[in-house]
Design a protein around this motif. Structure first.
Motif, PDB file in Angstrom:
ATOM      1  N   THR A   1       0.846  -1.190   0.000  1.00  0.00           N
ATOM      2  CA  THR A   1       0.000   0.000   0.000  1.00  0.00           C
ATOM      3  C   THR A   1       0.886   1.247   0.000  1.00  0.00           C
ATOM      4  O   THR A   1       2.097   1.163   0.206  1.00  0.00           O
TER       5      THR A   1
ATOM      6  N   LYS B   1     -13.695  -3.205   5.862  1.00  0.00           N
ATOM      7  CA  LYS B   1     -12.637  -2.820   4.935  1.00  0.00           C
ATOM      8  C   LYS B   1     -11.827  -4.007   4.419  1.00  0.00           C
ATOM      9  O   LYS B   1     -10.854  -3.822   3.676  1.00  0.00           O
TER      10      LYS B   1
ATOM     11  N   GLY C   1     -12.514  -6.060   2.208  1.00  0.00           N
ATOM     12  CA  GLY C   1     -12.589  -6.124   0.752  1.00  0.00           C
ATOM     13  C   GLY C   1     -11.504  -5.329   0.050  1.00  0.00           C
ATOM     14  O   GLY C   1     -11.100  -5.668  -1.073  1.00  0.00           O
ATOM     15  N   SER C   2     -10.998  -4.271   0.695  1.00  0.00           N
ATOM     16  CA  SER C   2      -9.948  -3.464   0.067  1.00  0.00           C
ATOM     17  C   SER C   2      -8.675  -4.277  -0.126  1.00  0.00           C
ATOM     18  O   SER C   2      -7.916  -4.061  -1.084  1.00  0.00           O
ATOM     19  N   LEU C   3      -8.428  -5.211   0.790  1.00  0.00           N
ATOM     20  CA  LEU C   3      -7.265  -6.088   0.664  1.00  0.00           C
ATOM     21  C   LEU C   3      -7.435  -7.036  -0.515  1.00  0.00           C
ATOM     22  O   LEU C   3      -6.516  -7.250  -1.306  1.00  0.00           O
TER      23      LEU C   3
ATOM     24  N   GLU D   1      -9.291  -6.643  -3.156  1.00  0.00           N
ATOM     25  CA  GLU D   1      -9.236  -5.911  -4.424  1.00  0.00           C
ATOM     26  C   GLU D   1      -7.792  -5.711  -4.879  1.00  0.00           C
ATOM     27  O   GLU D   1      -7.494  -5.748  -6.073  1.00  0.00           O
ATOM     28  N   ALA D   2      -6.907  -5.485  -3.921  1.00  0.00           N
ATOM     29  CA  ALA D   2      -5.496  -5.276  -4.258  1.00  0.00           C
ATOM     30  C   ALA D   2      -4.833  -6.557  -4.750  1.00  0.00           C
ATOM     31  O   ALA D   2      -3.838  -6.509  -5.485  1.00  0.00           O
TER      32      ALA D   2
END
Length: 238
Positions: free
Chosen positions: A125, A167, A169-171, A173-174
């Motif tokens: 990130t 949150k 899902g943000s992982l 997506e990456a």
């Protein structure tokens, strides 16, 4: 602490002239404080170990761990007192937050040896990159290892398209681009995606202007590695 500042504009010539004191008046002003910066000035010369030697030190430590011959170095009270004054990690690890992969143990290292960033899925990130830039440019770390591992839950969830709350899902997506890039490869789907994700994060780190300049000057090496949960063995994969 903000890591963006208009004064942080490094040319190739000026990059390696950046001292901890200069950074203290620029990127890291009030956030780090004068005590930390003064301590870093007292650290040993940053050229006391090469990137290749730093990588070998990691691999040698893991070999001792696998063979159950750990030395448990730099874990004494005197070492604690020593590094309280300043730190000089020889290596940085971008690893998964998985509780089964503690860097200092699997590399047989101690206090002040490793600069460790951990996040689920070992993804680079913006904040992780900034931390690793600091570890290399200011603290003098000679190698950055992106360490993924066998049966990574975050990668598995990304493969399955899991619906997750908050949150998390943000992982995923990456990680999804690596899942897509590894499709069609022979062998274990999860292992392939884990290794593709490692390689992707290595390449992302190399896009950092700070880290790329250190690589060009042969002051830094960035590699990817895969940890076998069953054996404890770490293998360089990119």
């Amino acid at each position: 602490m903000s890591i963006q500042h208009p004064q942080f504009n490094l040319s190739r010539r000026s990059l390696f002239k950046f001292s901890a004191g200069a950074i203290g008046t620029g990127v890291l002003t009030a956030g780090l404080g004068s005590k930390l910066l003064a301590a870093e000035k007292k650290a040993p010369a940053e050229d006391d170990i090469t990137p290749d030697k730093a990588l070998q030190e990691l691999l040698d430590g893991n070999d001792r761990f696998v063979k159950r011959k750990r030395r448990n170095p730099n874990q004494t009270y005197s070492r604690l007192v020593e590094v309280a004054k300043s730190q000089k990690p020889f290596a940085s690890i971008l690893g998964c937050a998985d509780s089964r992969v503690p860097s200092e143990i699997v590399f047989d290292q101690g206090l002040g040896d490793l600069f460790v960033c951990r996040i689920a899925g070992n993804i680079a990130t913006t904040q992780q990159i900034g931390s690793l830039e600091f570890g290399s440019l200011v603290l003098g770390s000679k190698v950055i290892m992106v360490m993924g591992h066998e049966r990574c839950g975050a990668v598995d969830a990304a493969i399955k398209g899991a619906q997750v709350p908050g949150k998390i899902g943000s992982l995923l997506e990456a990680i999804k681009p690596s899942v897509e890039s590894s499709k069609g490869e022979s062998g274990d789907k999860l292992e392939n995606a884990c290794k593709a994700n490692i390689a992707a994060q290595v390449e992302r780190l190399k896009t950092s202007s700070v880290l790329s300049e250190l690589i060009k000057a042969e002051k830094l090496k960035i590699v990817g590695a895969y940890y076998d949960l069953d054996t404890g063995k770490i293998s360089v994969v990119s």
